[in-house]
Design an enzyme around this catalytic site. Structure first.
Site, mmCIF file in Angstrom:
data_model
loop_
_atom_site.group_PDB
_atom_site.id
_atom_site.type_symbol
_atom_site.label_atom_id
_atom_site.label_comp_id
_atom_site.label_asym_id
_atom_site.label_seq_id
_atom_site.Cartn_x
_atom_site.Cartn_y
_atom_site.Cartn_z
ATOM 1 N N SER A 25 -11.965 3.446 -1.560
ATOM 2 C CA SER A 25 -11.567 4.500 -2.496
ATOM 3 C C SER A 25 -11.147 3.981 -3.864
ATOM 4 O O SER A 25 -10.993 4.770 -4.791
ATOM 5 C CB SER A 25 -10.406 5.318 -1.901
ATOM 6 O OG SER A 25 -9.297 4.484 -1.637
ATOM 7 N N ASN A 41 -12.858 -3.180 2.543
ATOM 8 C CA ASN A 41 -13.702 -2.008 2.754
ATOM 9 C C ASN A 41 -14.764 -1.974 1.658
ATOM 10 O O ASN A 41 -14.464 -2.205 0.483
ATOM 11 C CB ASN A 41 -12.874 -0.725 2.709
ATOM 12 C CG ASN A 41 -11.977 -0.587 3.929
ATOM 13 O OD1 ASN A 41 -12.395 -0.908 5.038
ATOM 14 N ND2 ASN A 41 -10.753 -0.128 3.728
ATOM 15 N N HIS A 77 -9.933 -5.415 -3.220
ATOM 16 C CA HIS A 77 -8.589 -5.538 -2.643
ATOM 17 C C HIS A 77 -8.718 -5.918 -1.176
ATOM 18 O O HIS A 77 -9.546 -5.393 -0.446
ATOM 19 C CB HIS A 77 -7.773 -4.251 -2.807
ATOM 20 C CG HIS A 77 -8.493 -2.999 -2.405
ATOM 21 N ND1 HIS A 77 -9.409 -2.380 -3.218
ATOM 22 C CD2 HIS A 77 -8.423 -2.264 -1.276
ATOM 23 C CE1 HIS A 77 -9.890 -1.311 -2.615
ATOM 24 N NE2 HIS A 77 -9.317 -1.216 -1.422
ATOM 25 N N LEU A 78 -7.865 -6.850 -0.799
ATOM 26 C CA LEU A 78 -7.823 -7.346 0.573
ATOM 27 C C LEU A 78 -6.614 -6.717 1.253
ATOM 28 O O LEU A 78 -5.476 -6.930 0.824
ATOM 29 C CB LEU A 78 -7.702 -8.876 0.548
ATOM 30 C CG LEU A 78 -7.645 -9.625 1.864
ATOM 31 C CD1 LEU A 78 -8.863 -9.327 2.734
ATOM 32 C CD2 LEU A 78 -7.538 -11.127 1.603
ATOM 33 N N HIS A 79 -6.870 -5.910 2.292
ATOM 34 C CA HIS A 79 -5.767 -5.314 3.051
ATOM 35 C C HIS A 79 -5.165 -6.374 3.970
ATOM 36 O O HIS A 79 -5.897 -7.027 4.731
ATOM 37 C CB HIS A 79 -6.261 -4.161 3.925
ATOM 38 C CG HIS A 79 -6.755 -2.956 3.192
ATOM 39 N ND1 HIS A 79 -5.991 -1.810 3.036
ATOM 40 C CD2 HIS A 79 -7.928 -2.699 2.564
ATOM 41 C CE1 HIS A 79 -6.693 -0.898 2.366
ATOM 42 N NE2 HIS A 79 -7.865 -1.406 2.073
ATOM 43 N N ASP A 117 0.850 -1.187 0.000
ATOM 44 C CA ASP A 117 0.000 0.000 0.000
ATOM 45 C C ASP A 117 0.891 1.244 0.000
ATOM 46 O O ASP A 117 1.875 1.308 0.738
ATOM 47 C CB ASP A 117 -0.910 -0.015 1.236
ATOM 48 C CG ASP A 117 -2.057 0.954 1.120
ATOM 49 O OD1 ASP A 117 -3.219 0.499 1.119
ATOM 50 O OD2 ASP A 117 -1.818 2.180 1.034
HETATM 51 P P1 AMP Z 1 -9.652 1.285 0.333
HETATM 52 O O1 AMP Z 1 -9.816 2.466 1.234
HETATM 53 O O2 AMP Z 1 -10.019 0.001 0.981
HETATM 54 O O3 AMP Z 1 -10.309 1.492 -1.009
HETATM 55 O O4 AMP Z 1 -8.090 1.164 0.101
HETATM 56 C C1 AMP Z 1 -7.433 1.614 -1.021
HETATM 57 C C2 AMP Z 1 -5.966 1.604 -0.693
HETATM 58 O O5 AMP Z 1 -5.237 1.710 -1.884
HETATM 59 C C3 AMP Z 1 -5.527 2.753 0.200
HETATM 60 O O6 AMP Z 1 -5.010 2.225 1.421
HETATM 61 C C4 AMP Z 1 -4.473 3.475 -0.618
HETATM 62 O O7 AMP Z 1 -3.391 3.931 0.163
HETATM 63 C C5 AMP Z 1 -4.044 2.400 -1.608
HETATM 64 N N1 AMP Z 1 -3.539 2.857 -2.884
HETATM 65 C C6 AMP Z 1 -4.069 3.809 -3.690
HETATM 66 N N2 AMP Z 1 -3.348 3.903 -4.828
HETATM 67 C C7 AMP Z 1 -2.337 3.011 -4.732
HETATM 68 C C8 AMP Z 1 -1.252 2.632 -5.591
HETATM 69 N N3 AMP Z 1 -1.055 3.212 -6.773
HETATM 70 N N4 AMP Z 1 -0.414 1.661 -5.162
HETATM 71 C C9 AMP Z 1 -0.599 1.075 -3.957
HETATM 72 N N5 AMP Z 1 -1.603 1.382 -3.109
HETATM 73 C C10 AMP Z 1 -2.458 2.335 -3.499
#
Ligand code: AMP
Length: 116
Positions: free
Chosen positions: A97, A89, A102-104, A30
């Site tokens: 966002s 999320n 995507h799985l954190h 991330d």
């Molecule tokens: P979410 O809030 O669950 O949609 O998480 C999206 C995640 O993607 C956030 O934690 C961002 O920091 C991460 N993110 C956004 N753009 C990138 C990127 N180009 N490479 C890696 N992580 C990213």
């Protein structure tokens, strides 16, 4: 899918710090980590979010969770003494966002429950 950031990372068109790959999934760091280990595991196939998952996505989901565990194992946190958190999320209240599932994988520090 065109104009999808994470499809771009899967295709190699957008740079990312990739840590693990499998036949069905890709894991990369991330860009805004919230813990010493903060990796995103995404399916190579475009799935919008966890709410859009159907029974036909079962193999992708199983692969994502297995790759998440491999990421944690490589980071040394897949142990009885440590551990890690897996998060999907969904929607604005959860601050989703990026519209590609995507799985954190979050770990490397102690985390409270429930999260703030
Ligand atoms: P979410 O809030 O669950 O949609 O998480 C999206 C995640 O993607 C956030 O934690 C961002 O920091 C991460 N993110 C956004 N753009 C990138 C990127 N180009 N490479 C890696 N992580 C990213």
């Amino acid at each position: 899918m065109t104009d999808c950031l994470f499809c771009g990372i899967v295709a190699g068109d957008v740079p990312a710090d990739i840590v693990e790959r499998s036949e069905r999934s890709v894991a990369f760091r991330d860009v805004n980590p919230t813990a010493p280990t903060h990796v995103l595991v995404v399916p190579r196939r475009h799935i919008t979010d966890a709410a859009a998952i159907t029974a036909g996505d079962a193999e992708d989901l199983a692969d994502m969770v297995a790759l998440a565990h491999a990421v944690a194992a490589a980071a040394g946190i897949a142990t009885n003494e440590r551990g890690y958190r897996l998060v999907f999320n969904v929607g604005p209240d959860a601050s989703n966002s990026v519209a590609h599932l995507h799985l954190h994988v979050i770990g490397g520090r102690s985390m409270s429950w429930p999260p703030g």
